[in-house]
Motif scaffolding. Structure first.
Motif, PDB file in Angstrom:
ATOM      1  N   GLU A 146       0.827  -1.209   0.000  1.00 57.69           N
ATOM      2  CA  GLU A 146       0.000   0.000   0.000  1.00 57.69           C
ATOM      3  C   GLU A 146       0.865   1.265   0.000  1.00 57.69           C
ATOM      4  O   GLU A 146       0.524   2.269  -0.624  1.00 57.69           O
ATOM      5  N   ALA A 149       2.035   1.895  -3.445  1.00 58.90           N
ATOM      6  CA  ALA A 149       0.887   2.273  -4.276  1.00 58.90           C
ATOM      7  C   ALA A 149       0.527   3.752  -4.074  1.00 58.90           C
ATOM      8  O   ALA A 149       0.254   4.480  -5.037  1.00 58.90           O
ATOM      9  N   ILE A 150       0.556   4.205  -2.813  1.00 61.90           N
ATOM     10  CA  ILE A 150       0.238   5.611  -2.512  1.00 61.90           C
ATOM     11  C   ILE A 150       1.300   6.535  -3.099  1.00 61.90           C
ATOM     12  O   ILE A 150       0.988   7.575  -3.684  1.00 61.90           O
ATOM     13  N   ALA A 152       3.156   5.961  -5.671  1.00 64.21           N
ATOM     14  CA  ALA A 152       2.984   5.958  -7.123  1.00 64.21           C
ATOM     15  C   ALA A 152       1.850   6.885  -7.542  1.00 64.21           C
ATOM     16  O   ALA A 152       1.965   7.632  -8.525  1.00 64.21           O
ATOM     17  N   GLN A 153       0.762   6.850  -6.775  1.00 64.48           N
ATOM     18  CA  GLN A 153      -0.391   7.712  -7.087  1.00 64.48           C
ATOM     19  C   GLN A 153      -0.031   9.186  -6.896  1.00 64.48           C
ATOM     20  O   GLN A 153      -0.398  10.040  -7.721  1.00 64.48           O
ATOM     21  N   GLN A 154       0.700   9.490  -5.827  1.00 65.95           N
ATOM     22  CA  GLN A 154       1.053  10.882  -5.528  1.00 65.95           C
ATOM     23  C   GLN A 154       2.042  11.453  -6.539  1.00 65.95           C
ATOM     24  O   GLN A 154       2.052  12.664  -6.774  1.00 65.95           O
ATOM     25  N   ASN A 155       2.864  10.593  -7.122  1.00 67.66           N
ATOM     26  CA  ASN A 155       3.934  11.086  -7.990  1.00 67.66           C
ATOM     27  C   ASN A 155       3.805  10.650  -9.448  1.00 67.66           C
ATOM     28  O   ASN A 155       4.750  10.780 -10.225  1.00 67.66           O
ATOM     29  N   SER A 156       2.665  10.109  -9.790  1.00 64.60           N
ATOM     30  CA  SER A 156       2.294   9.855 -11.186  1.00 64.60           C
ATOM     31  C   SER A 156       3.235   8.910 -11.931  1.00 64.60           C
ATOM     32  O   SER A 156       3.685   9.202 -13.040  1.00 64.60           O
ATOM     33  N   GLU A 161      -0.386  -3.678  -9.266  1.00 59.08           N
ATOM     34  CA  GLU A 161      -1.085  -4.138  -8.063  1.00 59.08           C
ATOM     35  C   GLU A 161      -0.683  -5.579  -7.752  1.00 59.08           C
ATOM     36  O   GLU A 161      -0.779  -6.466  -8.599  1.00 59.08           O
TER      37      GLU A 161
END
Length: 453
Positions: A146, A149-150, A152-156, A161
Motif C-alpha cells: 500500500e 501504491a500511494i 505511485a499515485q502521488q507522484n504519477s 497491483e
C-alpha cells in the motif's frame, strides 16, 4: 553527514600551517591524526590502512610539488585518495537494454527501499524521460504494498497491483509481463528487507533475481548503520551480482564511514544518495564532489544544478520583468524567495555546498537557520494582502496583531521588515543599468581583507 570528519581533517591541515616543508616526522604525525579521524567516522579498518598507505606513498614519493605548501600538498593527496576510495569515475544505471530495463532493489529492513524506489522512479521520469512501473514484492511487512501504491499515485508513475497472498516470485513475473505489454521503459522491483544471515530469505531473493534477470541489482543501505552497513553490503554482494549501491539518510548525523568504505569493500560503485525525506531528494553520487565537501572545499557544481532544477523559472522571470518595468519588490515577492530557498533544502543545505564554510569559527557562521525561514514565512502569512503589498502601512498596532497571529514577538516583526527593506534596496540596485556589477562591487567592498574584490 561528514561534518565531524570534515572538522577533524580541517584541524589536521591547520596544524601544518607554518611548516616550511614536509618531513617524515610531520607526515607521520599528520597521518596518525587522519587515521584517527577516519576510524572515528566508522570507516572500515582495512580501508583506513589502505588509504593511509596510499597517502604516505604520495607524501614520501616523487609527487611533491615545490609550488605547494605542506598543507596544500596533504589536501591534494587526501583529496585524490578520497576520490580513488569512493570511485574514480561516475557510474550510472544500465538503461541501454531491451525494454523494460529491470532494476531490483535489495537490502536490510528499514533501509528505505520503498521510499527509494519511488524517488528513483521520479528521477528516471524527470531526468531521463522514462516510462516507469514499480512493483512491491514485500509480502511480509504490513502495508508495504500500500505504501508504494500511494507513492505511485502521488507522484504519477505506474504501479503494478500485487497481493500479499501471492509469492514474491509470482508477483515479479506478472509485473514483468505487464510492463512488457504496456511498453514500459523501466520496471522497479521493491523487495522485502532481509538479514544476510537469514538463509531462507536470501535464497528467495536469489531465485527472484534469476527469474527476472535485472539489468541492475542495487543494494540500498542506511548510511547511519556505519560499520554494519559495510558488513551487510559485503554479504549481499557475495549472494547477488550487485551492480551498485544507494546510500539513504545521508542528511542525518551519520559519521560517513559507510560512504567511504562500501565502495572499497564491495568493489561496486555508489550510484545515488538519499539526501532527505522529499521525493526529489535523491541525487547521483559524484565521488569528486563528495571528496571536496569532506575537505571543506564545497560543492558548487551540485549547488548550481540544484538551483537550476528547483528554482521556479516562471516566477523568477515574472519578478525580473516586474522590476524592469519599475515595479517595487514587495513582501509577496519576499515570501516567494523564502519558499524557493526552502525547496532547495534550506540554509543548511546551501551552506553545506559552499566552500570554506566548515573552516569558519562558530561565531562566523550565519545566525540564520531553517527555523528562522519558517518564522519569517509565518510572520508574512499573518499579514493582510494589503500589508504585504504596502509594507509602509504597518504601524505599531498592526505589528502587535501580526506578532500575535504568527506566535512571534514585535521585535521579530521589526527584524523581518528591516531585512525586507535591505533586500528591497538590493533589488533596486540590481535593476539599475549595470546593477549586478555594482552589486558585486558592493559586496566585495564589505569582504574581509584577503578576499578577492
Amino acid at each position: 553527514m561528514f561534518d565531524n570528519l570534515t572538522g577533524r581533517l580541517s584541524s589536521v591541515i591547520r596544524k601544518l600551517r607554518g611548516q616550511a616543508r614536509l618531513t617524515e616526522e610531520n607526515i607521520a604525525e599528520t597521518l596518525r591524526e587522519v587515521r584517527m579521524a577516519l576510524l572515528e567516522a566508522d570507516v572500515a579498518l582495512p580501508v583506513v590502512k589502505d588509504f593511509i598507505e596510499h597517502v604516505r606513498v604520495r607524501a614520501l614519493g616523487q609527487e611533491l610539488n615545490i609550488s605547494l605548501s605542506p598543507g596544500q600538498f596533504i589536501i591534494k593527496a587526501v583529496h585524490a585518495e578520497l576520490i580513488r576510495l569512493m570511485g574514480t569515475g561516475e557510474a550510472s544505471l544500465n538503461l541501454q537494454v531491451p525494454a523494460p530495463a529491470v532494476i531490483l532493489l535489495a537490502g536490510l529492513q528499514g533501509a528505505g527501499k520503498t521510499t527509494t524506489a519511488a524517488k528513483l522512479a521520479c528521477w528516471l521520469q524527470k531526468q531521463h524521460n522514462k516510462k516507469v512501473m514499480a512493483v512491491s514484492c514485500d509480502v511480509y511487512r504490513p502495508a508495504a504494498i500500500e505504501q508504494l501504491a500511494i507513492l505511485a499515485q502521488q507522484n504519477s508513475f505506474a504501479f503494478f497491483e500485487s497481493n500479499r497472498n501471492e509469492s514474491p516470485l509470482a508477483i515479479a513475473s506478472s509485473a514483468l509481463n505487464k510492463a512488457r505489454v504496456r511498453f514500459m521503459d523501466v520496471l522497479l522491483i521493491d523487495t522485502a528487507g532481509r538479514l544476510h544471515v537469514d538463509q531462507e530469505m536470501m535464497q528467495e531473493i536469489i531465485q527472484l533475481h534469476s527469474a527476472v534477470a535485472p539489468s541492475d541489482t542495487l543494494f540500498v543501505v542506511d548510511s547511519m548503520l556505519g560499520q554494519d552497513a559495510v558488513n551487510s553490503a559485503s554479504a549481499f554482494n557475495q549472494a547477488l551480482p550487485l551492480t551498485g549501491v544507494i546510500l539513504t539518510k545521508t542528511d542525518g548525523d551519520a559519521r560517513g564511514g559507510a560512504a567511504l568504505s562500501v565502495r572499497q569493500v564491495t568493489g561496486k560503485p555508489i550510484l545515488f544518495m538519499g539526501t532527505g525525506e522529499k521525493i526529489d531528494e535523491l541525487t547521483p553520487f559524484h565521488p569528486d564532489r563528495v571528496a571536496s565537501r569532506i575537505l571543506g572545499m564545497g560543492d558548487v557544481l551540485s549547488l548550481i544544478e540544484e538551483v537550476e532544477q528547483k528554482t521556479d523559472r516562471d516566477k523568477a522571470e515574472k519578478l525580473a520583468k516586474k522590476l524592469n518595468k519599475g515595479g517595487s519588490f514587495s513582501l509577496v515577492d519576499f515570501r516567494e524567495q523564502l519558499d524557493q530557498m526552502q525547496k532547495m533544502g534550506g540554509i543548511a543545505s546551501l551552506m553545506d555546498k559552499l566552500p570554506g564554510i566548515p573552516q569558519l569559527p562558530a561565531g562566523g557562521m550565519p545566525q540564520a537557520n531553517d527555523r528562522e525561514l519558517i518564522k519569517l514565512g509565518a510572520i508574512i502569512d499573518s499579514m493582510t494582502s494589503s500589508e504585504r503589498r504596502f509594507p509602509a502601512t504597518i504601524n505599531g498596532s498592526r505589528k502587535k496583531r501580526i506578532a500575535g497571529g504568527s506566535g512571534t514577538r514585535i521585535q521579530d516583526v521589526n527584524r523581518l521588515l528591516k531585512q525586507f527593506h535591505q533586500m528591497q534596496k538590493m533589488m533596486k540596485r540590481i535593476n539599475k543599468k549595470g546593477g549586478m556589477k555594482n552589486l558585486m562591487r558592493g559586496f566585495g567592498a564589505n569582504m574581509p581583507r584577503g578576499f578577492p574584490q
